[in-house]
Write an enzyme that holds these catalytic residues in place. Structure first.
Site, PDB file in Angstrom:
ATOM      1  N   ARG A  43       0.836  -1.221   0.000  1.00 44.95           N
ATOM      2  CA  ARG A  43       0.000   0.000   0.000  1.00 44.95           C
ATOM      3  C   ARG A  43       0.866   1.265   0.000  1.00 44.95           C
ATOM      4  O   ARG A  43       0.557   2.257   0.663  1.00 44.95           O
ATOM      5  CB  ARG A  43      -0.957   0.031   1.207  1.00 44.95           C
ATOM      6  CG  ARG A  43      -1.870  -1.158   1.317  1.00 44.95           C
ATOM      7  CD  ARG A  43      -2.895  -1.229   0.182  1.00 44.95           C
ATOM      8  NE  ARG A  43      -3.836  -2.287   0.439  1.00 44.95           N
ATOM      9  CZ  ARG A  43      -3.677  -3.550   0.039  1.00 44.95           C
ATOM     10  NH1 ARG A  43      -2.619  -3.900  -0.677  1.00 44.95           N
ATOM     11  NH2 ARG A  43      -4.594  -4.458   0.326  1.00 44.95           N
ATOM     12  N   GLU A  63      -4.660   3.324   6.712  1.00 48.85           N
ATOM     13  CA  GLU A  63      -4.521   3.053   5.281  1.00 48.85           C
ATOM     14  C   GLU A  63      -5.314   4.084   4.482  1.00 48.85           C
ATOM     15  O   GLU A  63      -4.907   4.514   3.417  1.00 48.85           O
ATOM     16  CB  GLU A  63      -5.007   1.644   4.934  1.00 48.85           C
ATOM     17  CG  GLU A  63      -4.669   1.302   3.496  1.00 48.85           C
ATOM     18  CD  GLU A  63      -5.479   0.179   2.912  1.00 48.85           C
ATOM     19  OE1 GLU A  63      -6.256   0.469   1.974  1.00 48.85           O
ATOM     20  OE2 GLU A  63      -5.336  -0.959   3.372  1.00 48.85           O
ATOM     21  N   CYS A 119     -10.346  -1.027   3.786  1.00 47.37           N
ATOM     22  CA  CYS A 119      -9.718  -1.217   5.095  1.00 47.37           C
ATOM     23  C   CYS A 119      -9.238   0.122   5.646  1.00 47.37           C
ATOM     24  O   CYS A 119      -8.642   0.918   4.930  1.00 47.37           O
ATOM     25  CB  CYS A 119      -8.552  -2.195   4.998  1.00 47.37           C
ATOM     26  SG  CYS A 119      -9.114  -3.903   4.861  1.00 47.37           S
TER      27      CYS A 119
HETATM   28  N1  EPU Z   1     -10.332 -11.498  10.918  1.00 44.77           N
HETATM   29  C1  EPU Z   1     -10.948 -11.603  12.118  1.00 44.77           C
HETATM   30  N2  EPU Z   1     -11.911 -10.676  12.447  1.00 44.77           N
HETATM   31  C2  EPU Z   1     -12.232  -9.660  11.623  1.00 44.77           C
HETATM   32  C3  EPU Z   1     -11.593  -9.548  10.379  1.00 44.77           C
HETATM   33  C4  EPU Z   1     -10.648 -10.498  10.037  1.00 44.77           C
HETATM   34  O1  EPU Z   1     -10.662 -12.495  12.917  1.00 44.77           O
HETATM   35  O2  EPU Z   1     -13.097  -8.851  11.983  1.00 44.77           O
HETATM   36  C5  EPU Z   1      -9.341 -12.517  10.535  1.00 44.77           C
HETATM   37  C6  EPU Z   1      -9.802 -13.364   9.363  1.00 44.77           C
HETATM   38  O3  EPU Z   1     -10.628 -14.406   9.774  1.00 44.77           O
HETATM   39  C7  EPU Z   1      -8.490 -13.836   8.776  1.00 44.77           C
HETATM   40  C8  EPU Z   1      -7.533 -12.692   9.089  1.00 44.77           C
HETATM   41  O4  EPU Z   1      -8.148 -11.889  10.092  1.00 44.77           O
HETATM   42  O5  EPU Z   1      -8.053 -14.992   9.447  1.00 44.77           O
HETATM   43  C9  EPU Z   1      -7.212 -11.847   7.874  1.00 44.77           C
HETATM   44  O6  EPU Z   1      -8.422 -11.321   7.337  1.00 44.77           O
HETATM   45  P1  EPU Z   1      -8.663 -11.166   5.755  1.00 44.77           P
HETATM   46  O7  EPU Z   1      -8.351 -12.457   5.060  1.00 44.77           O
HETATM   47  O8  EPU Z   1     -10.011 -10.575   5.578  1.00 44.77           O
HETATM   48  O9  EPU Z   1      -7.547 -10.209   5.276  1.00 44.77           O
HETATM   49  P2  EPU Z   1      -7.088  -8.830   5.824  1.00 44.77           P
HETATM   50  O10 EPU Z   1      -5.643  -8.964   6.209  1.00 44.77           O
HETATM   51  O11 EPU Z   1      -8.010  -8.289   6.849  1.00 44.77           O
HETATM   52  C10 EPU Z   1      -6.178  -7.837   3.588  1.00 44.77           C
HETATM   53  C11 EPU Z   1      -6.221  -6.470   2.970  1.00 44.77           C
HETATM   54  C12 EPU Z   1      -7.491  -6.308   2.152  1.00 44.77           C
HETATM   55  C13 EPU Z   1      -7.545  -7.393   1.089  1.00 44.77           C
HETATM   56  C14 EPU Z   1      -7.493  -8.760   1.779  1.00 44.77           C
HETATM   57  C15 EPU Z   1      -7.405  -9.885   0.772  1.00 44.77           C
HETATM   58  C16 EPU Z   1      -5.120  -4.818   4.339  1.00 44.77           C
HETATM   59  C17 EPU Z   1      -5.252  -3.810   5.408  1.00 44.77           C
HETATM   60  N3  EPU Z   1      -6.229  -5.466   4.020  1.00 44.77           N
HETATM   61  O12 EPU Z   1      -7.233  -7.906   4.524  1.00 44.77           O
HETATM   62  O13 EPU Z   1      -7.385  -5.049   1.500  1.00 44.77           O
HETATM   63  O14 EPU Z   1      -8.741  -7.280   0.348  1.00 44.77           O
HETATM   64  O15 EPU Z   1      -6.299  -8.849   2.601  1.00 44.77           O
HETATM   65  O16 EPU Z   1      -6.161  -9.874   0.155  1.00 44.77           O
HETATM   66  O17 EPU Z   1      -4.040  -4.999   3.789  1.00 44.77           O
HETATM   67  C18 EPU Z   1      -7.840  -2.711   1.585  1.00 44.77           C
HETATM   68  O18 EPU Z   1      -6.638  -2.543   1.347  1.00 44.77           O
HETATM   69  O19 EPU Z   1      -8.623  -1.727   1.692  1.00 44.77           O
HETATM   70  C19 EPU Z   1      -8.339  -4.049   1.750  1.00 44.77           C
HETATM   71  C20 EPU Z   1      -9.592  -4.296   2.066  1.00 44.77           C
END
Ligand code: EPU
Length: 295
Positions: free
Chosen positions: A168, A290, A220
């Site tokens: 990012r 972000e 996010c």
């Molecule tokens: N999780 C929780 N509770 C929550 C949310 C998530 O326990 O309320 C857990 C999920 O179950 C999972 C882990 O956290 O085990 C990671 O969650 P997720 O797979 O949704 O990925 P993320 O790290 O939260 C990132 C990016 C997203 C992108 C997804 C998929 C960032 C900040 N976020 O989310 O990007 O779509 O991976 O690649 O890097 C964005 O940049 O705006 C964005 C949404």
């Protein structure tokens, strides 16, 4: 006219989060020729220029904002450039072109590289400027050059040696201050249409199941700290579903702030401060925003 100056809209009407006060003006450039008049237009309008793509990564304050919005029109279809290496396809795409339309365009041609980004809103220029990404793909993975507009400098081609990208993160070496990404040169791989479409539809289905993609959000809110998920930390700190004043951390994914209607930026900033403090004191992680704040 390829450059138009309009009355400044409320930023709430130009952002997916639906927050933000009145701006000074909106300058719209339809094409590279339009950008030639941008220096004069900015001088006439005054204020601080803000390049606005799809407004999908912005948290703006509700008060009047001394900001001149610069927006690019959608432009035409991406252009396929002469082949540079076997199996690779280079394309040039206008910064105002919607990212979702580009992902679909690549799908129809079996071009691989962006399919995992299916479901990300916004424009190509905005996606480059924030290095948007998901499911192992990001803009930087395909980017091999840009055309940038700078005040007093007009349009210039920038090669990969001056582009600095990361999670990012996007910066242009030797360039500080305001710029507009007018065009991106992307290198994609020639693949099969079925594979590219499958990757895109799997990414979209996963996103729909785990993220509130149809709600009013800015994606996010926080970056993931190294090796951690901000969403999981916020969830464990009790912020999933927590809200005030029309804003709430999504019950589906705690790292998305949702405007449930009538939300205010004051409530958004208060929730962000409380969440940061809770994650800092409970887990020792400093959450970095972000979303881009405009205030
Ligand atoms: N999780 C929780 N509770 C929550 C949310 C998530 O326990 O309320 C857990 C999920 O179950 C999972 C882990 O956290 O085990 C990671 O969650 P997720 O797979 O949704 O990925 P993320 O790290 O939260 C990132 C990016 C997203 C992108 C997804 C998929 C960032 C900040 N976020 O989310 O990007 O779509 O991976 O690649 O890097 C964005 O940049 O705006 C964005 C949404």
């Amino acid at each position: 006219m390829s450059l138009e100056i309009h009355d400044g809209p409320l930023l709430a009407r130009r952002t997916t989060l639906g927050l933000g006060g009145k701006t000074l003006a909106e300058i719209r450039a339809a094409d590279p020729a339009g950008l030639e008049g941008l220096d004069d237009a900015l001088a006439r309008v005054g204020g601080r220029p803000l390049a606005l793509g799809g407004g999908s990564n912005i948290l703006a304050a509700d008060h009047d904002l001394p900001v001149a919005l610069v927006r690019l029109g959608r432009g035409g279809e991406p252009e396929v450039l002469p082949e540079v290496s076997p199996g690779k396809v280079r394309i040039a795409v206008w910064g105002g072109f919607p990212l979702a339309a580009l992902v679909a365009w690549c799908g129809r041609r079996g071009l691989s590289g962006l399919a995992g980004m299916s479901g990300i809103p916004g424009t190509v220029g905005g996606a480059v400027a924030g290095n948007a990404g998901s499911y192992g793909r990001d803009m930087a993975g395909a980017l091999c050059g840009i055309t940038v507009w700078t005040p007093g400098g007009g349009l210039a081609e920038i090669g990969p040696e001056r582009l600095s990208t990361g999670y990012r993160h996007f910066a242009i070496a030797g360039l500080e201050g305001f710029f507009v990404i007018a065009r991106a040169i992307l290198e994609l791989e020639a693949g099969s249409e079925a594979d590219v479409r499958r990757e895109a539809s799997e990414a979209l289905a996963h996103k729909m199941a785990t993220q509130p993609i149809t709600a009013a959000t800015a994606g996010c809110v926080f970056k993931n700290p190294e090796g951690q998920s901000a969403g999981r930390l916020l969830d464990m700190a009790g912020f999933r579903g927590k809200g005030m004043g029309g804003m709430e951390f999504s019950a589906m994914h705690a790292n998305f702030l949702v405007n449930r209607g009538g939300g205010t930026s004051q409530a958004a900033f208060a929730l962000i401060d409380a969440a940061r403090e809770a994650v800092r004191s409970r887990f020792g992680h400093e959450l970095e925003l972000e979303v881009r704040v405009v205030s």
